[in-house]
Scaffold this motif. Structure first.
Motif, PDB file in Angstrom:
ATOM      1  N   GLN A 164      60.468   3.095 -51.206  1.00 41.94           N
ATOM      2  CA  GLN A 164      58.905   3.224 -51.394  1.00 41.94           C
ATOM      3  C   GLN A 164      57.956   2.795 -50.200  1.00 41.94           C
ATOM      4  O   GLN A 164      57.017   3.450 -50.083  1.00 41.94           O
ATOM      5  N   GLY A 165      58.384   1.897 -49.618  1.00 44.43           N
ATOM      6  CA  GLY A 165      57.547   1.174 -48.705  1.00 44.43           C
ATOM      7  C   GLY A 165      57.372  -0.237 -48.461  1.00 44.43           C
ATOM      8  O   GLY A 165      58.182  -0.922 -49.263  1.00 44.43           O
ATOM      9  N   PRO A 166      56.636  -0.693 -47.210  1.00 43.77           N
ATOM     10  CA  PRO A 166      56.683  -2.213 -47.064  1.00 43.77           C
ATOM     11  C   PRO A 166      56.200  -2.863 -48.327  1.00 43.77           C
ATOM     12  O   PRO A 166      55.239  -2.476 -48.962  1.00 43.77           O
ATOM     13  N   ALA A 167      56.841  -4.111 -48.509  1.00 42.17           N
ATOM     14  CA  ALA A 167      56.090  -4.812 -49.706  1.00 42.17           C
ATOM     15  C   ALA A 167      56.607  -6.434 -49.477  1.00 42.17           C
ATOM     16  O   ALA A 167      57.730  -6.369 -48.580  1.00 42.17           O
ATOM     17  N   LEU A 168      55.827  -7.265 -50.165  1.00 42.52           N
ATOM     18  CA  LEU A 168      56.468  -8.528 -50.142  1.00 42.52           C
ATOM     19  C   LEU A 168      56.974  -8.892 -51.455  1.00 42.52           C
ATOM     20  O   LEU A 168      56.401  -8.493 -52.462  1.00 42.52           O
ATOM     21  N   GLN A 169      57.973  -9.525 -51.380  1.00 44.79           N
ATOM     22  CA  GLN A 169      58.844  -9.716 -52.647  1.00 44.79           C
ATOM     23  C   GLN A 169      59.024 -11.516 -52.765  1.00 44.79           C
ATOM     24  O   GLN A 169      59.244 -12.245 -51.958  1.00 44.79           O
ATOM     25  N   VAL A 205      54.450  -7.200 -54.162  1.00 44.84           N
ATOM     26  CA  VAL A 205      53.056  -6.813 -53.837  1.00 44.84           C
ATOM     27  C   VAL A 205      53.284  -5.860 -52.690  1.00 44.84           C
ATOM     28  O   VAL A 205      53.901  -6.144 -51.491  1.00 44.84           O
ATOM     29  N   ARG A 206      53.091  -4.440 -52.905  1.00 47.05           N
ATOM     30  CA  ARG A 206      53.336  -3.381 -52.027  1.00 47.05           C
ATOM     31  C   ARG A 206      52.185  -3.203 -51.123  1.00 47.05           C
ATOM     32  O   ARG A 206      50.859  -3.300 -51.513  1.00 47.05           O
ATOM     33  N   ALA A 207      52.445  -2.741 -49.905  1.00 46.70           N
ATOM     34  CA  ALA A 207      51.270  -2.603 -48.937  1.00 46.70           C
ATOM     35  C   ALA A 207      50.685  -1.288 -49.237  1.00 46.70           C
ATOM     36  O   ALA A 207      51.179  -0.407 -50.241  1.00 46.70           O
ATOM     37  N   PRO A 208      49.482  -1.071 -48.990  1.00 46.07           N
ATOM     38  CA  PRO A 208      48.560   0.218 -49.326  1.00 46.07           C
ATOM     39  C   PRO A 208      49.506   1.465 -48.923  1.00 46.07           C
ATOM     40  O   PRO A 208      50.062   1.587 -47.981  1.00 46.07           O
ATOM     41  N   GLN A 209      49.105   2.374 -49.921  1.00 48.97           N
ATOM     42  CA  GLN A 209      49.932   3.606 -49.465  1.00 48.97           C
ATOM     43  C   GLN A 209      49.424   4.365 -48.097  1.00 48.97           C
ATOM     44  O   GLN A 209      48.677   4.061 -47.724  1.00 48.97           O
ATOM     45  N   GLY A 210      50.363   4.768 -47.425  1.00 51.05           N
ATOM     46  CA  GLY A 210      50.329   5.232 -46.281  1.00 51.05           C
ATOM     47  C   GLY A 210      50.829   4.211 -45.092  1.00 51.05           C
ATOM     48  O   GLY A 210      50.586   4.558 -43.983  1.00 51.05           O
ATOM     49  N   PRO A 243      55.928  -4.419 -40.575  1.00 54.70           N
ATOM     50  CA  PRO A 243      55.787  -5.554 -40.050  1.00 54.70           C
ATOM     51  C   PRO A 243      54.461  -5.970 -39.634  1.00 54.70           C
ATOM     52  O   PRO A 243      54.112  -7.234 -39.771  1.00 54.70           O
ATOM     53  N   SER A 244      53.650  -4.991 -39.029  1.00 48.85           N
ATOM     54  CA  SER A 244      52.152  -5.359 -38.740  1.00 48.85           C
ATOM     55  C   SER A 244      51.494  -5.613 -39.970  1.00 48.85           C
ATOM     56  O   SER A 244      50.687  -6.809 -39.973  1.00 48.85           O
ATOM     57  N   TRP A 245      51.725  -5.125 -41.114  1.00 49.39           N
ATOM     58  CA  TRP A 245      50.935  -5.597 -42.433  1.00 49.39           C
ATOM     59  C   TRP A 245      51.328  -6.821 -42.923  1.00 49.39           C
ATOM     60  O   TRP A 245      50.588  -7.500 -43.127  1.00 49.39           O
ATOM     61  N   ILE A 246      52.613  -7.167 -42.690  1.00 55.51           N
ATOM     62  CA  ILE A 246      53.051  -8.249 -43.173  1.00 55.51           C
ATOM     63  C   ILE A 246      52.401  -9.526 -42.350  1.00 55.51           C
ATOM     64  O   ILE A 246      52.015 -10.497 -42.675  1.00 55.51           O
ATOM     65  N   ALA A 247      52.554  -9.153 -40.903  1.00 55.28           N
ATOM     66  CA  ALA A 247      52.187 -10.168 -39.987  1.00 55.28           C
ATOM     67  C   ALA A 247      50.345 -10.408 -40.306  1.00 55.28           C
ATOM     68  O   ALA A 247      50.015 -11.538 -40.249  1.00 55.28           O
ATOM     69  N   ALA A 248      49.522  -9.442 -40.752  1.00 58.45           N
ATOM     70  CA  ALA A 248      48.514  -9.697 -40.910  1.00 58.45           C
ATOM     71  C   ALA A 248      48.064 -10.297 -42.366  1.00 58.45           C
ATOM     72  O   ALA A 248      47.113 -11.047 -42.433  1.00 58.45           O
ATOM     73  N   GLN A 249      48.689  -9.684 -43.194  1.00 51.92           N
ATOM     74  CA  GLN A 249      48.545 -10.171 -44.598  1.00 51.92           C
ATOM     75  C   GLN A 249      49.464 -11.134 -45.320  1.00 51.92           C
ATOM     76  O   GLN A 249      49.166 -11.779 -46.259  1.00 51.92           O
ATOM     77  N   GLY A 256      48.752 -14.859 -46.364  1.00 50.66           N
ATOM     78  CA  GLY A 256      47.382 -14.803 -47.371  1.00 50.66           C
ATOM     79  C   GLY A 256      47.968 -14.477 -48.392  1.00 50.66           C
ATOM     80  O   GLY A 256      47.741 -15.171 -49.677  1.00 50.66           O
ATOM     81  N   ILE A 257      48.959 -13.310 -48.635  1.00 45.66           N
ATOM     82  CA  ILE A 257      49.575 -12.954 -50.087  1.00 45.66           C
ATOM     83  C   ILE A 257      50.314 -14.037 -50.442  1.00 45.66           C
ATOM     84  O   ILE A 257      50.438 -14.212 -51.741  1.00 45.66           O
ATOM     85  N   ASN A 258      51.162 -14.732 -49.695  1.00 48.60           N
ATOM     86  CA  ASN A 258      52.254 -15.965 -50.031  1.00 48.60           C
ATOM     87  C   ASN A 258      51.520 -16.766 -50.469  1.00 48.60           C
ATOM     88  O   ASN A 258      51.799 -17.155 -51.703  1.00 48.60           O
ATOM     89  N   ARG A 259      50.451 -17.238 -49.980  1.00 48.22           N
ATOM     90  CA  ARG A 259      49.675 -18.370 -50.578  1.00 48.22           C
ATOM     91  C   ARG A 259      49.162 -18.092 -51.923  1.00 48.22           C
ATOM     92  O   ARG A 259      49.086 -18.966 -52.894  1.00 48.22           O
ATOM     93  N   PHE A 260      48.537 -16.870 -51.961  1.00 47.42           N
ATOM     94  CA  PHE A 260      47.855 -16.292 -53.319  1.00 47.42           C
ATOM     95  C   PHE A 260      49.030 -16.437 -54.260  1.00 47.42           C
ATOM     96  O   PHE A 260      48.705 -16.850 -55.514  1.00 47.42           O
ATOM     97  N   VAL A 261      50.056 -15.826 -54.151  1.00 49.59           N
ATOM     98  CA  VAL A 261      51.390 -15.551 -55.376  1.00 49.59           C
ATOM     99  C   VAL A 261      51.650 -16.977 -55.568  1.00 49.59           C
ATOM    100  O   VAL A 261      51.607 -17.309 -56.817  1.00 49.59           O
TER     101      VAL A 261
END
Lengths: 479, 479
Positions: A343-348, A393-398, A403-409, A412-417
């Motif tokens: 489906q696309g990039p996501a953080l699990q 938490v899945r990356a925005p559609q498109g 890897p860039s999305w994960i590097a940037a976000q 922050g998402i790790n800490r939030f979850v």
């Protein structure tokens, strides 16, 4: 990189064929299977007996050489990947692959650390028994690794994690001494439970070389149900209803968000929704019987589900009519990770909270994550009855560059979850362990008493720090 | 003896009513309940909150004052008796006696350490649940002590020891820090299992202040059977048969030598043998059902016992026709210790071996003991399915001065029995723990890796040695 003089000492001790130094042969074992962690090692030690493991660890202790114990190299957290600077050797347990004994009458199997899980499954089945722990990596994961990470899976609800299935362990401690604890004693109050301390220690306190494992009766009959439910809270009420009506025969209870199901139907060939109605949430239930007596599992499950429909906990339900359908229902659950990847990039996140708080967590944390990180979608699936779900938490559609999305976000998402998990009284690692991946977050979030205890135990067992360095125990600067 | 200046510091910290210094009031708590261990203490600290416990332990750490944590003072091994020289204070948890929460839907109870076991039983029953651990001292034993000694009892076969029933703990570590681990997480792989390490640690690594405990459904119907069997091996075959036919509903399975039964019938009023035939061994089985569905437990037990009679595993059998009979059967089992005491002086051993080896152990060890110590008689009773029996060696008939006999023969018989246990791969403490009583024997018999691990853990948690001094961990000269 560890020098040739040191390699020569291990070769003299173990023999040439038990020290692998060919760089190409080593390569697959210095990186984790998902390609996220990369290490280096000048050699892989491959002892094939407990005495050889003890000798190798003893020499490592004498020389101050760190060792990274490794089984099937299926860690989800970089737990078996050596340091990048080549300062450690890999200690592979894969050649210790004998099932030393399988006593069906006693419901016990004594396995060496390198036995592959599916081989134990086969051996137990041949004796009309089963080992009730299974997971995706069963074709390569080894018993030693599964014990060292206190593995879980989909049968924990009834049978517990590895911690509940290990009746005895044999291990080599960091000074090279052998801990003889294979005798399966159901009651043993000779002081601190060393066995439980080694289970889940990720190889940082010593090397498990063998274990006595509990077997259970083979399954004589099973029924698998697929149930559409309005919410996770209804799923939990359904679980309580099933536990009351069906008792210990509830072997599996998995919950799946409808968006996850949608991704399976889109990306995995030959899958279809088992029920006619698409509901916001879905539950997969397995009922197992050890005998063929009446009423059978299908009939009993039907009774419980009829009550659930009547009480409004369920909207629609289907029960497998045969083994092929049962497999098809499970295939949906087992394809979820693959479908999510397609489906696309996501953080699990592999997290747990107390069971009673899980329904609220599943809905609230997803909503809050989507609000906080605009464009993302979040949902979860997994073992509701264990209070353990895989939260994505899945990356925005498109998003094409994961890897860039994960590097940037990512951070922050790790800490939030993780903060949300801690606020709900939960654990940032339900079943995958800490390894390298979660070490810093554990340091950030563990209370001072827990952190102090972890470090004190590590220092007590391994004052030189030679066992699986830099795993599990947060560094001093990490909290 | 600890001086008034130090007592004054604790009084200033906790308040006068929480520091008991009256010698008469202290007296019952400085000796063990069987009168075998005698200690001294200038004061008993009686905090009534976790924060107070933390403050008291913190001050003790600052002053280097050893503390002996104490619950109901029902230890069988002198585990809660302070040193004779008065160098320690008693830290009583009895005022921390609140059930903080009982969530029937979640099958969880959060209890403070000082809650008395039978009070938890009553609270669970009021919520249509039960806490499935019970033992003779239930009217005074406290949850904190039961956890600290990993208590067992007669329901371990199905529900496990305390270790399997504790879902979370709160504890004060020896530096006065609070370990917050009450959240009941079924899966939690955040490193070493501190909870399991504190369970069974006998207060030597810290003080348990509260715990989350697992409840199970109340019993709706039960049947109790009494079965005469030719030998312990037949008893084990009968257990396997019952497990196969009756599954998880087997709640109790106790084995009793005929001489033990004889002593009950001689010394305990209003008891009679439930079956017409006197057989060399007897089995008591309890089958429990959570619902009132058909077939009920009596009918199912009858089916299994008919098969056992047919296969020659059993010689005679009776099934309780009503609750009064069920109680009468259990009363025989529960009166065994009292009957043995009435019969004459004896040495009692709480030991375990792997279940499969138990039948041979029960017959062989008894025969060998009688041969080695002429005039003695030896036999055993207890939890065959757990591999745990109470093994008794009785003084020669006519021995009137028990203490002299024990003084003369005790150490030799102890060593003989413990050596036999170790040779059978067993444990010299199945459920009572080590305390003071078995410390030296543990030192003599534990392997070097186990001993090293015990001492390393103790030093890591309690470098000053202030938590329950001289218990559990063998002294340097003891092996």
């Amino acid at each position: 990189m560890i020098g040739q003089d040191i390699i020569a000492r291990f070769t003299a001790l173990l023999g040439e064929k038990r020290v692998m130094t060919d760089a190409d042969a080593i390569l697959p074992w210095v990186n984790d299977w998902r390609g996220r962690y990369h290490g280096a090692a000048a050699a892989i030690l491959q002892p094939d007996s407990t005495d050889q493991v003890a000798a190798a660890v003893g020499l490592a202790a004498e020389l101050g050489v760190p060792l990274v114990p490794q089984g099937g190299n299926t860690s989800m957290v970089g737990g078996a990947t050596p340091p990048t600077d080549g300062s450690a050797l890999i200690l592979s347990l894969r050649r210790m692959n004998r099932i030393r004994n399988l006593a069906a009458d006693d419901n016990l199997a004594v396995c060496e650390a390198g036995v592959i899980l599916s081989n134990l499954h086969d051996a137990a089945a041949a004796a009309d028994r089963r080992f009730p722990l299974s997971l995706g990596a069963k074709g390569s994961a080894t018993i030693g690794g599964l014990i060292s990470t206190n593995a879980g899976g989909t049968q924990v609800l009834r049978h517990g994690t590895m911690r509940a299935l290990v009746e005895g362990v044999e291990a080599v401690l960091p000074d090279g001494s052998i801990f003889h604890g294979l005798d399966a004693l159901k009651k043993d109050n000779r002081g601190y439970d060393i066995k439980q301390l080694l289970i889940g220690a990720e190889g940082t306190l010593g090397v498990i070389t063998a274990a006595s494992l509990r077997l259970v009766p083979a399954i004589a009959a099973r029924a698998v149900g697929w149930v559409g439910v309005p919410s996770p809270a209804d799923a939990l009420s359904l679980l309580r209803l099933c536990e009351e009506r069906l008792g210990d025969s509830v072997e599996g209870f998995e919950v799946i968000a409808d968006d996850g199901l949608g991704h399976v139907l889109s990306h995995i060939p030959d899958t279809r929704c088992p029920i006619a109605t698409r509901t916001p949430w879905h539950v997969l239930i397995e009922i197992d019987h050890g005998d063929l007596g009446e009423p059978g599992p299908g009939e009993r499950l039907e009774g419980a589900l009829a009550e659930a429909l009547e009480r409004g906990l369920a909207v629609d339900a289907a029960i497998s009519a045969n083994e092929a359908q049962a497999e098809a229902f499970w295939r949906i659950r087992e394809s979820l990770s693959e479908a999510e990847r397609a489906q696309g990039p996501a953080l699990q996140y592999d997290i747990s909270v107390p069971v009673a708080r899980m329904p609220a967590f599943m809905t609230d944390a997803a909503r809050q994550a989507e609000r906080r990180f605009p464009g993302t979608t979040a949902s979860s699936f997994g073992h509701l009855g264990d209070g353990n779900v895989h939260f994505h938490v899945r990356a925005p559609q498109g998003t094409t560059d994961g890897p860039s999305w994960i590097a940037a976000q990512g951070q922050g998402i790790n800490r939030f979850v993780h903060d949300a998990v801690v606020a709900a009284g939960g654990s940032i690692s339900a079943e995958h362990g800490i390894g390298q991946m979660k070490r810093a977050e554990l340091g950030r979030l563990a209370g001072p008493a827990r952190l102090h205890a972890l470090r004190a135990i590590k220092d007590a067992f391994d004052p030189q720090g030679i066992m699986n360095p830099d795993k599990l125990v947060p560094r001093p600067e990490e909290g």
